[in-house]
Design a protein around this motif. Structure first.
Motif, PDB file in Angstrom:
ATOM      1  N   ASP A 130       1.707  23.829 -16.811  1.00 51.53           N
ATOM      2  CA  ASP A 130       1.118  24.716 -17.398  1.00 51.53           C
ATOM      3  C   ASP A 130       0.128  26.349 -17.192  1.00 51.53           C
ATOM      4  N   MET A 131       0.304  26.427 -16.138  1.00 50.16           N
ATOM      5  CA  MET A 131      -0.713  27.695 -15.433  1.00 50.16           C
ATOM      6  C   MET A 131       0.512  28.296 -15.419  1.00 50.16           C
ATOM      7  N   GLU A 132       0.913  28.349 -15.017  1.00 56.85           N
ATOM      8  CA  GLU A 132       2.483  29.665 -14.807  1.00 56.85           C
ATOM      9  C   GLU A 132       2.343  29.678 -16.342  1.00 56.85           C
ATOM     10  N   ALA A 133       2.535  28.934 -16.781  1.00 59.97           N
ATOM     11  CA  ALA A 133       2.511  29.467 -18.586  1.00 59.97           C
ATOM     12  C   ALA A 133       1.112  30.650 -18.793  1.00 59.97           C
ATOM     13  N   LYS A 134       0.170  30.107 -18.450  1.00 61.68           N
ATOM     14  CA  LYS A 134      -0.581  30.884 -19.193  1.00 61.68           C
ATOM     15  C   LYS A 134      -1.043  32.180 -18.544  1.00 61.68           C
ATOM     16  N   TYR A 135      -0.420  32.093 -17.281  1.00 58.77           N
ATOM     17  CA  TYR A 135      -0.244  33.084 -16.723  1.00 58.77           C
ATOM     18  C   TYR A 135       0.315  34.270 -16.720  1.00 58.77           C
ATOM     19  N   GLU A 136       1.937  34.098 -17.461  1.00 61.60           N
ATOM     20  CA  GLU A 136       2.367  34.788 -17.206  1.00 61.60           C
ATOM     21  C   GLU A 136       1.500  35.706 -19.099  1.00 61.60           C
ATOM     22  N   GLU A 137       1.546  34.517 -19.584  1.00 61.66           N
ATOM     23  CA  GLU A 137       0.837  34.798 -21.028  1.00 61.66           C
ATOM     24  C   GLU A 137      -0.446  35.814 -20.443  1.00 61.66           C
ATOM     25  N   ILE A 138      -1.043  35.826 -20.019  1.00 62.12           N
ATOM     26  CA  ILE A 138      -2.205  36.724 -19.563  1.00 62.12           C
ATOM     27  C   ILE A 138      -1.600  37.810 -18.985  1.00 62.12           C
ATOM     28  N   LEU A 139      -0.473  37.756 -18.030  1.00 62.18           N
ATOM     29  CA  LEU A 139      -0.094  38.993 -17.615  1.00 62.18           C
ATOM     30  C   LEU A 139       1.167  39.924 -18.589  1.00 62.18           C
ATOM     31  N   HIS A 140       1.354  39.362 -18.849  1.00 62.10           N
ATOM     32  CA  HIS A 140       1.845  40.095 -20.440  1.00 62.10           C
ATOM     33  C   HIS A 140       1.229  40.745 -21.948  1.00 62.10           C
ATOM     34  N   ASP A 141       0.019  39.741 -21.611  1.00 60.96           N
ATOM     35  CA  ASP A 141      -1.117  40.776 -22.536  1.00 60.96           C
ATOM     36  C   ASP A 141      -1.766  41.884 -21.798  1.00 60.96           C
ATOM     37  N   GLU A 173       0.997  -1.398  -0.007  1.00 60.17           N
ATOM     38  CA  GLU A 173       0.013  -0.079   0.127  1.00 60.17           C
ATOM     39  C   GLU A 173       0.908   1.564   0.226  1.00 60.17           C
ATOM     40  N   ALA A 174       1.851   1.352   0.726  1.00 62.89           N
ATOM     41  CA  ALA A 174       3.150   2.363   0.909  1.00 62.89           C
ATOM     42  C   ALA A 174       4.090   2.632  -0.321  1.00 62.89           C
ATOM     43  N   LYS A 175       4.091   1.828  -1.261  1.00 64.64           N
ATOM     44  CA  LYS A 175       4.957   2.007  -3.028  1.00 64.64           C
ATOM     45  C   LYS A 175       3.639   2.267  -3.926  1.00 64.64           C
ATOM     46  N   GLN A 176       2.147   1.636  -3.787  1.00 66.12           N
ATOM     47  CA  GLN A 176       1.395   1.928  -3.956  1.00 66.12           C
ATOM     48  C   GLN A 176       0.897   3.747  -4.179  1.00 66.12           C
ATOM     49  N   ALA A 177       1.232   4.020  -2.295  1.00 64.81           N
ATOM     50  CA  ALA A 177       0.670   5.078  -2.534  1.00 64.81           C
ATOM     51  C   ALA A 177       1.750   6.556  -2.648  1.00 64.81           C
ATOM     52  N   LEU A 178       2.890   5.542  -2.640  1.00 59.30           N
ATOM     53  CA  LEU A 178       4.483   6.645  -3.260  1.00 59.30           C
ATOM     54  C   LEU A 178       4.379   6.503  -5.061  1.00 59.30           C
ATOM     55  N   GLY A 179       3.864   5.707  -5.277  1.00 62.45           N
ATOM     56  CA  GLY A 179       3.321   5.565  -6.594  1.00 62.45           C
ATOM     57  C   GLY A 179       2.287   6.821  -6.579  1.00 62.45           C
ATOM     58  N   GLU A 180       0.737   6.426  -6.401  1.00 65.39           N
ATOM     59  CA  GLU A 180       0.179   7.670  -6.568  1.00 65.39           C
ATOM     60  C   GLU A 180       0.344   9.052  -6.619  1.00 65.39           C
ATOM     61  N   ARG A 181       1.100   9.652  -5.178  1.00 67.36           N
ATOM     62  CA  ARG A 181       1.827  10.743  -5.366  1.00 67.36           C
ATOM     63  C   ARG A 181       2.754  11.124  -6.082  1.00 67.36           C
ATOM     64  N   ASP A 182       3.297  10.175  -6.462  1.00 65.00           N
ATOM     65  CA  ASP A 182       4.650  10.598  -6.953  1.00 65.00           C
ATOM     66  C   ASP A 182       3.403  11.004  -8.366  1.00 65.00           C
ATOM     67  N   GLN A 183       2.889  10.206  -9.060  1.00 67.46           N
ATOM     68  CA  GLN A 183       1.976  10.529  -9.967  1.00 67.46           C
ATOM     69  C   GLN A 183       1.235  11.822 -10.064  1.00 67.46           C
ATOM     70  N   THR A 184       0.487  12.022  -8.755  1.00 66.77           N
ATOM     71  CA  THR A 184      -0.189  13.254  -8.857  1.00 66.77           C
ATOM     72  C   THR A 184       0.798  14.217  -8.753  1.00 66.77           C
ATOM     73  N   LEU A 185       2.238  14.111  -8.081  1.00 62.94           N
ATOM     74  CA  LEU A 185       3.054  15.301  -8.416  1.00 62.94           C
ATOM     75  C   LEU A 185       3.304  15.693  -9.095  1.00 62.94           C
ATOM     76  N   ALA A 186       3.760  14.614 -10.261  1.00 63.66           N
ATOM     77  CA  ALA A 186       3.659  14.926 -11.955  1.00 63.66           C
ATOM     78  C   ALA A 186       2.622  15.520 -12.452  1.00 63.66           C
ATOM     79  N   GLN A 187       1.724  15.349 -12.048  1.00 61.86           N
ATOM     80  CA  GLN A 187       0.363  16.055 -13.396  1.00 61.86           C
ATOM     81  C   GLN A 187       0.509  17.224 -12.508  1.00 61.86           C
ATOM     82  N   LEU A 188       0.281  17.839 -10.726  1.00 58.20           N
ATOM     83  CA  LEU A 188       0.620  19.329 -10.446  1.00 58.20           C
ATOM     84  C   LEU A 188       1.883  19.787 -10.510  1.00 58.20           C
TER      85      LEU A 188
END
Length: 238
Positions: A186-197, A165-180
């Motif tokens: 992506d949000m930074e890029a969008k915000y930067e674009e919006i800020l520049h505009d 379970e810990a390995k699975q949780a760690l895997g899920e956490r790593d996956q979630t962290l990677a997604q986050l």
């Protein structure tokens, strides 16, 4: 037939000595009685002394010597008999003491046997009790070991499950962290674009309204100077 002659003491002593030293006559009192008989002579020979031939002085001396020898032998035998009686009494006393000692030793031995049997019985009982206690303790320890092994197996299974379970949780956490992280990037890029505009639009607006603001500022500045002069104040002093 003629009457028998009296027994010669010499030959009787010789016979006694031969019997004592050669045949070892067991009863010494018999030898003493025989010597007494040889010294005194048989009673049935006394009446016939007058019918015997007259003996020579040499024969009388030999007879006297033999008689004295017989007396001496008799005394020696009596002394030996007394010694043997004393030895027999002492031997009997020693035998009695030995018998009593044997009885005492047998009693002690019987007591020791009884005590040994009692000790053996007690030791056997204690040994049996100890064996039973050890067997009971062994069974108890076996049950405890069995229970501990079951608990250990359960704990191992739970630990393995928790590890999975810990390995699975760690895997899920790593996956979630990677997604986050990807979402944040992506949000930074969008915000930067919006800020520049937004900045570009703001600058454009500022460039449009700046001449108007400059004229308004100049008019406001002139009006303030005029108001200060009306109050008698020099604007350059402020």
């Amino acid at each position: 037939m003629g009457k028998s002659a009296p027994m010669n003491p010499f030959w009787l002593c010789a016979f006694l000595v031969y019997s004592l030293h050669i045949f070892q006559v067991p009863t010494m009192s018999w030898a003493v009685n025989s010597l007494d008989f040889a010294v005194r002579g048989p009673s049935f020979n006394v009446p016939h002394i007058s019918h015997q031939k007259k003996r020579s002085p040499r024969a009388d001396m030999e007879a006297e010597s033999m008689r004295r020898l017989a007396l001496l032998e008799k005394e020696v035998l009596q002394d030996r008999l007394a010694l043997q009686r004393d030895e027999a009494r002492r031997a009997k006393a020693s035998v009695d003491q030995l018998k009593q000692r044997i009885k005492d030793l047998e009693a002690e031995l019987e007591g020791a046997r009884c005590e040994g049997k009692a000790i053996y019985a007690e030791m056997s009982r204690q040994c049996q009790n100890l064996q039973e206690a050890m067997q009971s303790r062994s069974r108890q320890l076996e049950e405890e070991v069995k229970g501990l092994r079951q608990q250990l197996e359960l704990c191992q299974r739970e630990a393995e499950a928790a590890q999975r379970e810990a390995k699975q949780a760690l895997g899920e956490r790593d996956q979630t962290l990677a997604q986050l992280r990807a979402h944040v990037a992506d949000m930074e890029a969008k915000y930067e674009e919006i800020l520049h505009d937004s900045l570009d639009r703001l600058l454009a607006k500022l460039r449009v309204v700046k001449p108007q603001w400059d004229g308004a500022v100049l008019r406001l500045h002139a009006r303030l100077k005029e108001d200060l002069r009306q109050f008698g104040l020099n604007p350059l002093d402020l």
